[in-house]
Scaffold this active site. Structure first.
Site, PDB file in Angstrom:
ATOM      1  N   HIS A 153     -41.056 -76.502  47.570  1.00 51.31           N
ATOM      2  CA  HIS A 153     -41.239 -77.948  47.383  1.00 51.31           C
ATOM      3  C   HIS A 153     -42.712 -78.300  47.567  1.00 51.31           C
ATOM      4  O   HIS A 153     -43.432 -77.633  48.303  1.00 51.31           O
ATOM      5  CB  HIS A 153     -40.376 -78.750  48.344  1.00 51.31           C
ATOM      6  CG  HIS A 153     -40.594 -78.411  49.790  1.00 51.31           C
ATOM      7  ND1 HIS A 153     -40.005 -77.327  50.394  1.00 51.31           N
ATOM      8  CD2 HIS A 153     -41.352 -79.010  50.742  1.00 51.31           C
ATOM      9  CE1 HIS A 153     -40.379 -77.261  51.666  1.00 51.31           C
ATOM     10  NE2 HIS A 153     -41.207 -78.271  51.907  1.00 51.31           N
ATOM     11  N   HIS A 175     -45.225 -81.452  48.636  1.00 47.82           N
ATOM     12  CA  HIS A 175     -45.359 -82.783  49.238  1.00 47.82           C
ATOM     13  C   HIS A 175     -46.398 -83.578  48.446  1.00 47.82           C
ATOM     14  O   HIS A 175     -47.503 -83.064  48.191  1.00 47.82           O
ATOM     15  CB  HIS A 175     -45.868 -82.684  50.676  1.00 47.82           C
ATOM     16  CG  HIS A 175     -44.939 -82.002  51.629  1.00 47.82           C
ATOM     17  ND1 HIS A 175     -44.089 -82.697  52.455  1.00 47.82           N
ATOM     18  CD2 HIS A 175     -44.717 -80.689  51.883  1.00 47.82           C
ATOM     19  CE1 HIS A 175     -43.399 -81.834  53.205  1.00 47.82           C
ATOM     20  NE2 HIS A 175     -43.759 -80.608  52.874  1.00 47.82           N
TER      21      HIS A 175
END
Ligand code: AMP
Ligand code: ZN
Length: 138
Positions: free
Chosen positions: A102, A104
């Site tokens: 992932h 940010h």
């Protein structure tokens, strides 16, 4: 398609766990971080399970980064952010808590917005020639 039934982001990608979704296509999903470090903190993930950016295929990596770039632009336009940090943690030593790739996207407002990402100059002087030789493409 890699899917890990114990992985919270796989469950979010699959719709089993709800999220504050802001973007979705066949390969990529973006949703709000439930514990935002600033106003608008967003996560962009690959729908398929890869542990970190380091093991994510390049085409998927690039799709995720394209979405992250777009979201950063929108955070500036729509949220009035003055800057954006785009970052991905690989492995626990780097602060990764969810072992599913992932990115940010963290909108920044001013130095006092509460989020600190420090690049402190260390007292230790690292041997730069030695490091360069180890890291240079063989
Ligand atoms: P990292 O430390 O880079 O692995 O970041 C994981 C992030 O996922 C943290 O910022 C958490 O707040 C966030 N997070 C964990 N569970 C959820 C969830 N169910 N929905 C949205 N964000 C989550
Ligand atoms: Zn996963």
């Amino acid at each position: 398609m890699n899917f890990d039934s114990n992985c919270i982001f796989c469950k979010i990608a699959d719709g089993i766990i709800p999220s504050y979704k802001i973007y979705e296509d066949d390969d990529v999903l973006a949703f709000l971080d439930v514990n935002p470090v600033t106003y608008g903190h967003t996560l962009v993930i690959s729908k398929e399970h890869f542990e970190t950016a380091l093991s994510t295929p390049k085409d998927i990596l690039s799709k995720v980064m394209n979405v992250a770039q777009r979201i950063g632009q929108i955070q500036i336009k729509e949220l009035g952010a003055k800057g954006v940090n785009i970052l991905t943690n690989c492995y626990e030593a780097a602060g990764q808590t969810v072992r599913h790739f992932h990115v940010h996207v963290i909108p920044r407002y001013e130095a006092t917005d509460g989020f600190k990402l420090e690049f402190n100059t260390k007292e230790i002087k690292y041997p730069l020639v030695e490091v360069m030789e180890k890291l240079a493409e063989k």
